[in-house]
Scaffold this motif. Structure first.
Motif, mmCIF file in Angstrom:
data_model
loop_
_atom_site.group_PDB
_atom_site.id
_atom_site.type_symbol
_atom_site.label_atom_id
_atom_site.label_comp_id
_atom_site.label_asym_id
_atom_site.label_seq_id
_atom_site.Cartn_x
_atom_site.Cartn_y
_atom_site.Cartn_z
ATOM 1 N N MET A 77 0.827 -1.202 0.000
ATOM 2 C CA MET A 77 0.000 0.000 0.000
ATOM 3 C C MET A 77 0.865 1.256 0.000
ATOM 4 O O MET A 77 0.618 2.196 -0.761
ATOM 5 N N PHE A 78 1.889 1.274 0.858
ATOM 6 C CA PHE A 78 2.772 2.433 0.903
ATOM 7 C C PHE A 78 3.529 2.596 -0.420
ATOM 8 O O PHE A 78 3.809 3.709 -0.862
ATOM 9 N N LEU B 144 1.093 4.357 -2.715
ATOM 10 C CA LEU B 144 0.767 5.728 -2.315
ATOM 11 C C LEU B 144 1.983 6.642 -2.271
ATOM 12 O O LEU B 144 1.866 7.845 -2.491
ATOM 13 N N ALA B 145 3.136 6.088 -1.990
ATOM 14 C CA ALA B 145 4.357 6.900 -1.876
ATOM 15 C C ALA B 145 5.418 6.335 -2.803
ATOM 16 O O ALA B 145 6.384 5.717 -2.370
#
Length: 235
Positions: A19-20, A23-24
């Motif tokens: 997920m990170f 998103l990043a």
């Protein structure tokens, strides 16, 4: 479906990393480098829980890991940050020819970039400026990979027949998030038959903790970068 605490911990961290990573995107390299450390700590805690040992053992493990995690909070709680990498080449060139190559600077061929540096790190695209006289400035432009493009600016602070030193003036590349360049020195040692032993010494500060984990990773990366720079410089 994970059937153990260790499995659930690793599964949860994997989902979080994915997920990170989405998103990043600019932090993907950081996630990639730090993931093994997170998995190791998670596995240790999970194994203690799965082994059904006493709560005292579990608390002791958490306390030990907690104490270890404060490394790097300030200078008194840190290991030495200064690092030095040395690379040596025995070249079929006279010292004058070596100095000429240093004067011209490298021509970067990204196809020859070491595999480790192709994981998503910013890459040197071009270099502006040349010369090895005192005060000469080189600007190396880094782009691609993680982070925004930026320039590393270095200046010649020492220049003799046997020794040339370039010191860092500023670093606006994304590499500055992980380490701080200090200087690079070339020592020229002429030998018989118009050969020269060139010793390249790179001094930098490691900006990531804990040292036991990030020190070998950064040393490996800097060594590969230095070897690539030498190969491009003296090809």
């Amino acid at each position: 479906t994970a059937k153990s605490t260790t499995g659930r911990i690793c599964k949860g961290m994997t989902m979080a990393f994915l997920m990170f990573g989405i998103l990043a995107i600019e932090g993907f390299i950081c996630i990639l480098m730090a993931a093994p450390l997170f998995y190791l700590i998670g596995a240790i805690i999970g194994k203690v829980i799965d082994s059904k040992r006493s709560k005292n053992v579990y608390c002791s493990v958490v306390v030990v890991l907690g104490i270890m995690s404060i490394e790097g909070v300030n200078e008194s709680l840190s290991f030495e940050w200064a690092e030095t990498i040395t690379i040596q080449r025995d070249l079929e060139m006279s010292s004058d020819q070596v100095r000429q190559h240093l004067t011209q600077g490298p021509a970067f061929d990204l196809e020859q970039l070491p595999g480790f540096l192709q994981l998503g790190f910013p890459c040197p695209q071009n270099i502006k400026g040349n010369g090895i006289e005192l005060g000469n400035t080189w600007t190396i432009h880094f782009a691609g990979g993680e982070g925004k493009p930026g320039d590393l600016v270095v200046q010649v602070t020492e220049s003799t027949a046997e020794r040339i030193t370039l010191s860092c003036v500023s670093d606006q590349s994304h590499i500055a998030h992980w380490l701080s360049w200090k200087d690079i020195t070339w020592n020229l040692d002429p030998t018989a038959n118009d050969r020269t032993i060139v010793t390249m010494t790179i001094n930098y500060n490691r900006d990531l903790d804990p040292a036991g984990y990030f020190k070998p990773i950064e040393r490996y990366g800097v060594r590969k970068a230095g070897e690539y720079f030498c190969d491009q410089l003296f090809q």
